[in-house]
Scaffold this active site. Structure first.
Site, PDB file in Angstrom:
ATOM      1  CG  ASP A  51      15.137 -33.405  -1.882  1.00 47.11           C
ATOM      2  OD1 ASP A  51      15.077 -32.140  -1.293  1.00 47.11           O
ATOM      3  OD2 ASP A  51      16.289 -33.403  -2.795  1.00 47.11           O
ATOM      4  CB  ILE A  52      16.043 -33.416  -7.351  1.00 49.58           C
ATOM      5  CG1 ILE A  52      16.793 -32.469  -6.662  1.00 49.58           C
ATOM      6  CG2 ILE A  52      14.998 -32.338  -7.928  1.00 49.58           C
ATOM      7  CD1 ILE A  52      17.668 -31.732  -7.363  1.00 49.58           C
ATOM      8  CB  ALA A  75      18.487 -24.922  -8.545  1.00 52.24           C
ATOM      9  CE1 TYR A 141      21.781 -20.322  -9.096  1.00 51.91           C
ATOM     10  CE2 TYR A 141      22.673 -18.197  -9.855  1.00 51.91           C
ATOM     11  CZ  TYR A 141      21.835 -19.251  -9.957  1.00 51.91           C
ATOM     12  OH  TYR A 141      20.502 -19.394 -10.878  1.00 51.91           O
ATOM     13  CG  ASN A 170      19.158 -10.289 -14.488  1.00 49.81           C
ATOM     14  OD1 ASN A 170      19.683 -10.541 -15.195  1.00 49.81           O
ATOM     15  ND2 ASN A 170      18.887  -9.994 -13.413  1.00 49.81           N
ATOM     16  NE  ARG A 282      23.174  -7.746  -5.534  1.00 45.38           N
ATOM     17  CZ  ARG A 282      22.200  -8.357  -6.064  1.00 45.38           C
ATOM     18  NH1 ARG A 282      21.100  -8.454  -5.205  1.00 45.38           N
ATOM     19  NH2 ARG A 282      21.978  -8.612  -7.234  1.00 45.38           N
TER      20      ARG A 282
HETATM   21  N1  LIG Z   1      15.013 -16.268 -11.850  1.00 43.53           N
HETATM   22  C1  LIG Z   1      15.902 -16.041 -12.736  1.00 43.53           C
HETATM   23  O1  LIG Z   1      16.162 -14.751 -13.196  1.00 43.53           O
HETATM   24  C2  LIG Z   1      16.826 -16.939 -13.023  1.00 43.53           C
HETATM   25  C3  LIG Z   1      18.138 -16.579 -13.573  1.00 43.53           C
HETATM   26  C4  LIG Z   1      19.153 -17.644 -13.927  1.00 43.53           C
HETATM   27  C5  LIG Z   1      19.003 -18.854 -13.778  1.00 43.53           C
HETATM   28  N2  LIG Z   1      17.844 -19.234 -12.897  1.00 43.53           N
HETATM   29  C6  LIG Z   1      17.692 -20.639 -12.578  1.00 43.53           C
HETATM   30  O2  LIG Z   1      16.189 -20.989 -13.063  1.00 43.53           O
HETATM   31  C7  LIG Z   1      15.803 -22.121 -11.961  1.00 43.53           C
HETATM   32  C8  LIG Z   1      14.407 -21.658 -11.713  1.00 43.53           C
HETATM   33  O3  LIG Z   1      14.580 -20.404 -11.039  1.00 43.53           O
HETATM   34  P1  LIG Z   1      13.493 -19.664 -10.364  1.00 43.53           P
HETATM   35  O4  LIG Z   1      13.543 -18.374 -10.170  1.00 43.53           O
HETATM   36  O5  LIG Z   1      12.068 -20.216 -10.861  1.00 43.53           O
HETATM   37  O6  LIG Z   1      13.310 -20.143  -8.824  1.00 43.53           O
HETATM   38  P2  LIG Z   1      12.250 -20.586  -7.716  1.00 43.53           P
HETATM   39  O7  LIG Z   1      12.833 -20.740  -6.409  1.00 43.53           O
HETATM   40  O8  LIG Z   1      11.167 -19.482  -7.924  1.00 43.53           O
HETATM   41  O9  LIG Z   1      11.982 -21.999  -8.179  1.00 43.53           O
HETATM   42  C9  LIG Z   1      12.634 -23.263  -7.983  1.00 43.53           C
HETATM   43  C10 LIG Z   1      11.863 -24.509  -7.484  1.00 43.53           C
HETATM   44  O10 LIG Z   1      12.674 -25.641  -7.243  1.00 43.53           O
HETATM   45  C11 LIG Z   1      12.104 -26.109  -6.010  1.00 43.53           C
HETATM   46  N3  LIG Z   1      13.184 -26.739  -5.613  1.00 43.53           N
HETATM   47  C12 LIG Z   1      14.434 -26.162  -5.042  1.00 43.53           C
HETATM   48  N4  LIG Z   1      15.099 -27.346  -4.633  1.00 43.53           N
HETATM   49  C13 LIG Z   1      14.547 -28.571  -4.902  1.00 43.53           C
HETATM   50  C14 LIG Z   1      14.962 -29.929  -4.499  1.00 43.53           C
HETATM   51  N5  LIG Z   1      16.091 -30.216  -4.007  1.00 43.53           N
HETATM   52  N6  LIG Z   1      14.048 -30.963  -4.817  1.00 43.53           N
HETATM   53  C15 LIG Z   1      12.762 -30.446  -5.253  1.00 43.53           C
HETATM   54  N7  LIG Z   1      12.347 -29.325  -5.606  1.00 43.53           N
HETATM   55  C16 LIG Z   1      13.232 -28.212  -5.206  1.00 43.53           C
HETATM   56  C17 LIG Z   1      11.645 -24.840  -5.469  1.00 43.53           C
HETATM   57  O11 LIG Z   1      10.688 -25.570  -4.283  1.00 43.53           O
HETATM   58  C18 LIG Z   1      10.968 -24.111  -6.294  1.00 43.53           C
HETATM   59  O12 LIG Z   1       9.745 -24.484  -6.804  1.00 43.53           O
HETATM   60  C19 LIG Z   1      16.904 -22.274 -11.110  1.00 43.53           C
HETATM   61  O13 LIG Z   1      17.548 -23.421 -11.386  1.00 43.53           O
HETATM   62  C20 LIG Z   1      17.746 -21.004 -10.883  1.00 43.53           C
HETATM   63  O14 LIG Z   1      18.878 -21.365 -10.646  1.00 43.53           O
HETATM   64  C21 LIG Z   1      16.711 -18.468 -12.391  1.00 43.53           C
HETATM   65  O1  LIG Z   2      17.317  -4.254  -4.100  1.00 36.59           O
HETATM   66  C1  LIG Z   2      17.929  -4.279  -5.266  1.00 36.59           C
HETATM   67  C2  LIG Z   2      18.175  -5.496  -5.872  1.00 36.59           C
HETATM   68  C3  LIG Z   2      18.987  -5.496  -6.992  1.00 36.59           C
HETATM   69  N1  LIG Z   2      19.629  -4.335  -7.252  1.00 36.59           N
HETATM   70  C4  LIG Z   2      20.412  -4.261  -8.416  1.00 36.59           C
HETATM   71  O2  LIG Z   2      19.555  -4.897  -9.514  1.00 36.59           O
HETATM   72  C5  LIG Z   2      20.170  -5.715 -10.534  1.00 36.59           C
HETATM   73  C6  LIG Z   2      19.732  -7.128 -10.732  1.00 36.59           C
HETATM   74  O3  LIG Z   2      19.766  -7.454  -9.689  1.00 36.59           O
HETATM   75  P1  LIG Z   2      18.586  -8.903  -9.338  1.00 36.59           P
HETATM   76  O4  LIG Z   2      19.033  -9.345  -7.691  1.00 36.59           O
HETATM   77  O5  LIG Z   2      17.322  -8.790  -9.671  1.00 36.59           O
HETATM   78  O6  LIG Z   2      19.209 -10.141 -10.222  1.00 36.59           O
HETATM   79  P2  LIG Z   2      20.829 -10.570 -10.400  1.00 36.59           P
HETATM   80  O7  LIG Z   2      21.369  -9.713 -11.366  1.00 36.59           O
HETATM   81  O8  LIG Z   2      21.695 -10.195  -9.090  1.00 36.59           O
HETATM   82  O9  LIG Z   2      20.809 -12.023 -10.586  1.00 36.59           O
HETATM   83  C7  LIG Z   2      20.041 -12.641 -11.695  1.00 36.59           C
HETATM   84  O10 LIG Z   2      20.896 -13.142 -12.509  1.00 36.59           O
HETATM   85  C8  LIG Z   2      22.059 -13.883 -12.175  1.00 36.59           C
HETATM   86  C9  LIG Z   2      22.817 -14.106 -13.248  1.00 36.59           C
HETATM   87  O11 LIG Z   2      23.852 -12.911 -13.365  1.00 36.59           O
HETATM   88  C10 LIG Z   2      21.673 -15.057 -11.531  1.00 36.59           C
HETATM   89  O12 LIG Z   2      21.174 -15.825 -12.472  1.00 36.59           O
HETATM   90  C11 LIG Z   2      20.406 -15.009 -10.591  1.00 36.59           C
HETATM   91  O13 LIG Z   2      19.965 -16.132 -10.040  1.00 36.59           O
HETATM   92  C12 LIG Z   2      19.634 -13.964 -10.925  1.00 36.59           C
HETATM   93  O14 LIG Z   2      18.666 -13.705  -9.980  1.00 36.59           O
HETATM   94  C13 LIG Z   2      21.716  -5.750  -9.913  1.00 36.59           C
HETATM   95  O15 LIG Z   2      22.573  -4.889 -10.597  1.00 36.59           O
HETATM   96  C14 LIG Z   2      21.596  -5.592  -8.467  1.00 36.59           C
HETATM   97  O16 LIG Z   2      22.574  -4.818  -7.932  1.00 36.59           O
HETATM   98  C15 LIG Z   2      19.481  -3.302  -6.504  1.00 36.59           C
HETATM   99  O17 LIG Z   2      20.186  -2.155  -6.790  1.00 36.59           O
HETATM  100  N2  LIG Z   2      18.661  -3.345  -5.338  1.00 36.59           N
END
Ligand SMILES: NC(=O)c1ccc[n+]([C@@H]2O[C@H](COP(=O)([O-])OP(=O)(O)OC[C@H]3O[C@@H](n4cnc5c(N)ncnc54)[C@H](O)[C@@H]3O)[C@@H](O)[C@H]2O)c1
Ligand SMILES: O=c1ccn([C@@H]2O[C@H](COP(=O)(O)OP(=O)(O)O[C@H]3O[C@H](CO)[C@H](O)[C@H](O)[C@H]3O)[C@@H](O)[C@H]2O)c(=O)[nH]1
Length: 330
Positions: A51-52, A75, A141, A170, A282
């Site tokens: 854990d971090i 995260a 978040y 995204n 949502r």
């Molecule tokens: N996926 C997206 O579109 C998106 C968009 C905006 C921001 N982010 C940010 O990017 C980062 C990565 O997102 P992701 O989609 O790869 O998510 P993810 O859940 O796939 O990856 C997060 C990783 O962090 C690890 N983790 C979580 N909490 C921990 C802790 N306390 N200690 C150690 N490890 C821990 C998890 O096991 C996982 O491997 C996150 O900070 C997320 O908020 C993601």
């Molecule tokens: O089953 C689904 C899932 C999503 N959506 C729609 O698809 C779009 C994208 O949704 P996602 O859940 O894929 O992504 P978000 O835009 O909600 O969220 C993403 O972008 C955010 C920033 O705005 C955060 O960083 C978050 O971590 C990241 O996953 C949204 O309009 C959502 O309403 C649907 O209609 N049906």
């Protein structure tokens, strides 16, 4: 250069580790595997399951490796979950990051790339959104990440920790070879959900909101390929290593697609029909989130190489076909 990557076994983290290894950068991964996968990290990469917030574990890493920089992905990142359980998000994303960064600065690290999110903007008043737009997150978040953003300039002033804060929009897609990809359980993101429904692994897609003020009434998002996101980290690190000053940067393509356009693109790529059910919007889903990208181009010389939605989705489709049960398939 040796870089500690927290959350390196997660979706974006593992693609970034892949890109860093391709560029010859040494990587050490710290991940609790709460949402990540050990299989996403190549054997041979030093991996610490922990854990971090665990001071003992972090100290061990700093004792066993010379760390020049940190990329902090670890995260929780589900907006809905953060509304149901805000304490989890303030603990995991904020409190533990504060503790973790205090250890990082104590060990003399002066370069950080921090994963932030477009969720810090809340309901934007201007689209495309420049980094100077007001930050008024509308869910825990976004608040949990914004707090860290606000803390970073103070850590720089006191301890010399320069940082690149990357606000991703995204992330979608998978590595071109299809050996790593997106595997969350439950999956909440649109593209993998639609692909899973095509594979018959989930119910019809609920289309959240059909009367937004957008051309087809559905939400518009800026989908950016995960390998482009990975490359942005490499570029940000390179800049920090050359002494660049701290920056807050959007990571997106600058182009938005609606939910209906995503569904149509999936139908084109897979050549299959996607079952869709219209559903209420949502809570707290903004109608349009598209990144302003000029600052990022200038600051780190990055812009997305993938711009066409279907090409991005094709990489995810390759991953899902090869790994229908995610990492458990292998
Ligand atoms: N996926 C997206 O579109 C998106 C968009 C905006 C921001 N982010 C940010 O990017 C980062 C990565 O997102 P992701 O989609 O790869 O998510 P993810 O859940 O796939 O990856 C997060 C990783 O962090 C690890 N983790 C979580 N909490 C921990 C802790 N306390 N200690 C150690 N490890 C821990 C998890 O096991 C996982 O491997 C996150 O900070 C997320 O908020 C993601
Ligand atoms: O089953 C689904 C899932 C999503 N959506 C729609 O698809 C779009 C994208 O949704 P996602 O859940 O894929 O992504 P978000 O835009 O909600 O969220 C993403 O972008 C955010 C920033 O705005 C955060 O960083 C978050 O971590 C990241 O996953 C949204 O309009 C959502 O309403 C649907 O209609 N049906």
């Amino acid at each position: 250069m040796s870089v500690l990557v927290t959350g390196g076994a997660g979706y974006i983290g593992s693609h970034t580790v892949k890109r860093m290894l391709e560029k010859g950068i040494s990587v050490v991964v710290l991940d609790s595997l709460v949402t990540g996968h050990r299989e996403a990290i190549p054997k041979g990469v030093p991996f610490y399951q922990g854990d971090i917030g665990d001071e003992g574990m972090v100290s061990t890493i700093f004792t066993e490796h010379t760390i020049d920089a940190v990329i902090h992905f670890a995260a929780r990142s589900q907006v809905g979950e953060s509304i149901e359980d805000p304490s989890l998000y303030f603990m995991e994303n904020t409190a533990k990051t504060i503790r973790f960064l205090s250890m990082v600065t104590r060990h003399g690290v002066d370069k950080l790339v921090f994963s932030s999110t477009a969720a810090v903007y809340g309901m934007p008043t201007q689209v495309p959104i420049p980094e100077t737009a007001p930050c008024q997150p509308i869910n825990p978040y976004g608040v949990s990440k914004r707090f860290i953003e606000e803390m970073l300039p103070w850590l720089e002033q006191a301890y010399g920790l320069r940082s690149m804060t990357l606000r991703y929009f995204n992330a979608v897609g998978a590595s071109w070879e299809g050996e790593i990809g997106e595997d969350h359980s439950p999956e909440t993101h649109l593209v993998p959900r639609v692909l899973k429904s095509v594979l018959g692994q989930s119910d019809p897609i609920h289309l959240f909101g059909t009367d937004y003020d957008t051309p087809d009434g559905t939400c518009i998002r800026d989908y950016v390929h995960v390998m482009d996101v990975a490359e942005a980290h490499v570029k940000a690190l390179e800049k920090l290593s050359r002494g660049a000053e701290s920056q807050v940067l959007n990571i997106g393509t600058g182009k938005g697609y609606s939910v209906r356009e995503v569904i149509t693109a999936v139908e084109e790529v897979t050549n299959r029909w996607v079952p869709v059910v219209n559903a209420p919007a949502r809570v707290g889903d903004p109608g349009r989130l598209v990144a302003g990208i000029e600052k990022t181009k200038q600051a780190i010389g990055w812009e997305a190489q993938y711009r066409d939605l279907a090409s991005m989705i094709r990489t995810a489709w390759t991953w899902h076909q090869k790994n229908p049960s995610g990492y458990q398939s292998g």
